[in-house]
Motif scaffolding. Structure first.
Motif, PDB file in Angstrom:
ATOM      1  N   LEU A   1       0.807  -1.147  -0.101  1.00 31.02           N
ATOM      2  CA  LEU A   1      -0.028   0.095  -0.099  1.00 31.02           C
ATOM      3  C   LEU A   1       0.803   1.485   0.090  1.00 31.02           C
ATOM      4  O   LEU A   1       0.447   2.203  -0.395  1.00 31.02           O
ATOM      5  N   LEU A   2       1.921   1.173   0.865  1.00 34.06           N
ATOM      6  CA  LEU A   2       2.848   2.442   0.584  1.00 34.06           C
ATOM      7  C   LEU A   2       3.617   2.519  -0.775  1.00 34.06           C
ATOM      8  O   LEU A   2       3.478   3.534  -1.134  1.00 34.06           O
ATOM      9  N   LEU A   3       3.786   1.531  -1.198  1.00 35.56           N
ATOM     10  CA  LEU A   3       4.486   1.822  -2.664  1.00 35.56           C
ATOM     11  C   LEU A   3       3.207   2.158  -3.612  1.00 35.56           C
ATOM     12  O   LEU A   3       3.498   2.827  -4.579  1.00 35.56           O
ATOM     13  N   LEU A   4       2.187   1.756  -3.242  1.00 34.95           N
ATOM     14  CA  LEU A   4       0.779   1.975  -4.492  1.00 34.95           C
ATOM     15  C   LEU A   4       0.369   3.523  -4.301  1.00 34.95           C
ATOM     16  O   LEU A   4       0.539   4.078  -5.194  1.00 34.95           O
TER      17      LEU A   4
ATOM     18  N   PHE B   1       8.742  -0.346 -10.409  1.00 31.84           N
ATOM     19  CA  PHE B   1       9.190  -1.703 -10.662  1.00 31.84           C
ATOM     20  C   PHE B   1       8.200  -2.426 -12.089  1.00 31.84           C
ATOM     21  O   PHE B   1       8.193  -3.555 -12.256  1.00 31.84           O
ATOM     22  N   GLY B   2       7.359  -1.492 -12.378  1.00 33.35           N
ATOM     23  CA  GLY B   2       6.416  -1.990 -13.521  1.00 33.35           C
ATOM     24  C   GLY B   2       5.597  -3.170 -13.029  1.00 33.35           C
ATOM     25  O   GLY B   2       5.296  -4.328 -13.610  1.00 33.35           O
ATOM     26  N   ALA B   3       5.043  -3.126 -11.822  1.00 28.16           N
ATOM     27  CA  ALA B   3       4.333  -4.063 -11.060  1.00 28.16           C
ATOM     28  C   ALA B   3       2.813  -3.541 -10.617  1.00 28.16           C
ATOM     29  O   ALA B   3       2.846  -2.168 -10.651  1.00 28.16           O
ATOM     30  N   SER B   4       2.017  -4.382 -10.305  1.00 26.34           N
ATOM     31  CA  SER B   4       0.902  -4.298  -9.885  1.00 26.34           C
ATOM     32  C   SER B   4       0.560  -4.653  -8.306  1.00 26.34           C
ATOM     33  O   SER B   4       0.891  -5.830  -7.949  1.00 26.34           O
ATOM     34  N   ALA B   5       0.316  -3.703  -7.464  1.00 26.74           N
ATOM     35  CA  ALA B   5       0.142  -4.049  -6.127  1.00 26.74           C
ATOM     36  C   ALA B   5      -0.904  -4.946  -5.960  1.00 26.74           C
ATOM     37  O   ALA B   5      -0.627  -5.721  -4.838  1.00 26.74           O
ATOM     38  N   PRO B   6      -1.966  -4.765  -6.110  1.00 31.28           N
ATOM     39  CA  PRO B   6      -2.885  -6.034  -5.978  1.00 31.28           C
ATOM     40  C   PRO B   6      -2.672  -7.140  -6.495  1.00 31.28           C
ATOM     41  O   PRO B   6      -2.923  -8.087  -5.953  1.00 31.28           O
ATOM     42  N   ASP B   7      -2.038  -7.308  -7.904  1.00 29.11           N
ATOM     43  CA  ASP B   7      -1.645  -8.577  -8.116  1.00 29.11           C
ATOM     44  C   ASP B   7      -0.607  -9.179  -7.529  1.00 29.11           C
ATOM     45  O   ASP B   7      -0.655 -10.398  -7.256  1.00 29.11           O
ATOM     46  N   LEU B   8       0.312  -8.382  -6.802  1.00 27.79           N
ATOM     47  CA  LEU B   8       1.439  -8.959  -5.980  1.00 27.79           C
ATOM     48  C   LEU B   8       0.721  -9.320  -4.625  1.00 27.79           C
ATOM     49  O   LEU B   8       1.282 -10.461  -3.964  1.00 27.79           O
ATOM     50  N   MET B   9      -0.191  -8.504  -4.181  1.00 28.27           N
ATOM     51  CA  MET B   9      -0.913  -8.946  -2.842  1.00 28.27           C
ATOM     52  C   MET B   9      -1.588 -10.219  -3.069  1.00 28.27           C
ATOM     53  O   MET B   9      -1.405 -11.455  -2.115  1.00 28.27           O
ATOM     54  N   GLU B  10      -2.382 -10.439  -4.048  1.00 30.08           N
ATOM     55  CA  GLU B  10      -3.050 -11.812  -4.322  1.00 30.08           C
ATOM     56  C   GLU B  10      -1.932 -12.939  -4.601  1.00 30.08           C
ATOM     57  O   GLU B  10      -2.398 -13.899  -3.799  1.00 30.08           O
ATOM     58  N   ALA B  11      -1.071 -12.868  -5.192  1.00 28.10           N
ATOM     59  CA  ALA B  11       0.236 -13.973  -5.415  1.00 28.10           C
ATOM     60  C   ALA B  11       0.497 -14.061  -3.994  1.00 28.10           C
ATOM     61  O   ALA B  11       0.771 -15.507  -3.723  1.00 28.10           O
TER      62      ALA B  11
END
Length: 207
Positions: free
Chosen positions: A174-177, A185-195
């Motif tokens: 959430l801090l990164l988001l 990082f070209g990443a998705s916070a929701p996707d990382l949390m779900e993974a």
């Protein structure tokens, strides 16, 4: 007649209290706990600073009420998500993701929750009794994670650690988001949390 007058006074008092809390919520969102002043809250609410003391003993007391209301909304969101599931795996995932999603959708509530780090990384509370009440509300919102882990066979201590791990992982993402750093990082916070949650569930099921 006396009872009606008393009920009317109580209703007016409660209405004033809510107006003050609404104003406080706005000022805290704009200025934080340290930057907010009773005078600013009073002006926003349409009262004098002295009038605030009829309802709240301090700025910290107001902040605690605003934060507690936020944590109750969080708990309700988690409970509703969990109630729509059946299996322990589904319940754990729903609890962890709804916790993350609540703060992803409500960054001001996340700001409120991090009052402990006002003035930099120096932990400070709102007073022992208030902190105990607020911590209990936060723990209640997270508890469905531990309960689902126990249903999957995890011992109490392991389930509690998983609850803390999910909280810490969500807070970091959430801090990164909300600071936009996740884009580095070209990443998705929701996707990382779900993974992350899927991985933890898989570990529990395999054990």
């Amino acid at each position: 007649m006396v009872g009606k007058r008393q009920s009317r006074r109580e209703a007016v008092s409660e209405h004033k209290r809510e107006l003050i809390l609404d104003a406080a919520r706005q000022i805290f969102a704009e200025e934080g706990l340290d930057g907010a002043s009773l005078r600013a809250i009073a002006v926003r609410a349409g009262y004098t600073p002295a009038a605030l003391y009829f309802h709240f003993e301090s700025k910290e007391a107001m902040y605690a009420e605003v934060l507690h209301a936020s944590l109750e909304s969080l708990g309700s969101a988690v409970d509703q998500a969990v109630s729509r599931t059946k299996t322990p795996q589904q319940k754990l995932k729903a609890a962890a993701l709804s916790f993350f999603q609540f703060y992803a959708a409500n960054p001001r509530d996340l700001d409120l929750g991090f009052y402990l780090f006002r003035g930099g990384m120096k932990p400070a509370g709102l007073g022992h009794d208030r902190d105990v009440r607020l911590n209990a509300a936060l723990e209640a919102a997270l508890r469905p994670i531990a309960e689902a882990a126990i249903a999957l066979g995890a011992p109490q201590e392991r389930a509690n650690l998983l609850m803390v791990d999910c909280f810490a992982h969500a807070a970091g993402l959430l801090l990164l988001l909300h600071t936009g750093r996740i884009r580095m990082f070209g990443a998705s916070a929701p996707d990382l949390m779900e993974a992350y949650v899927d991985e933890r569930i898989a570990q529990l099921v395999q054990e």
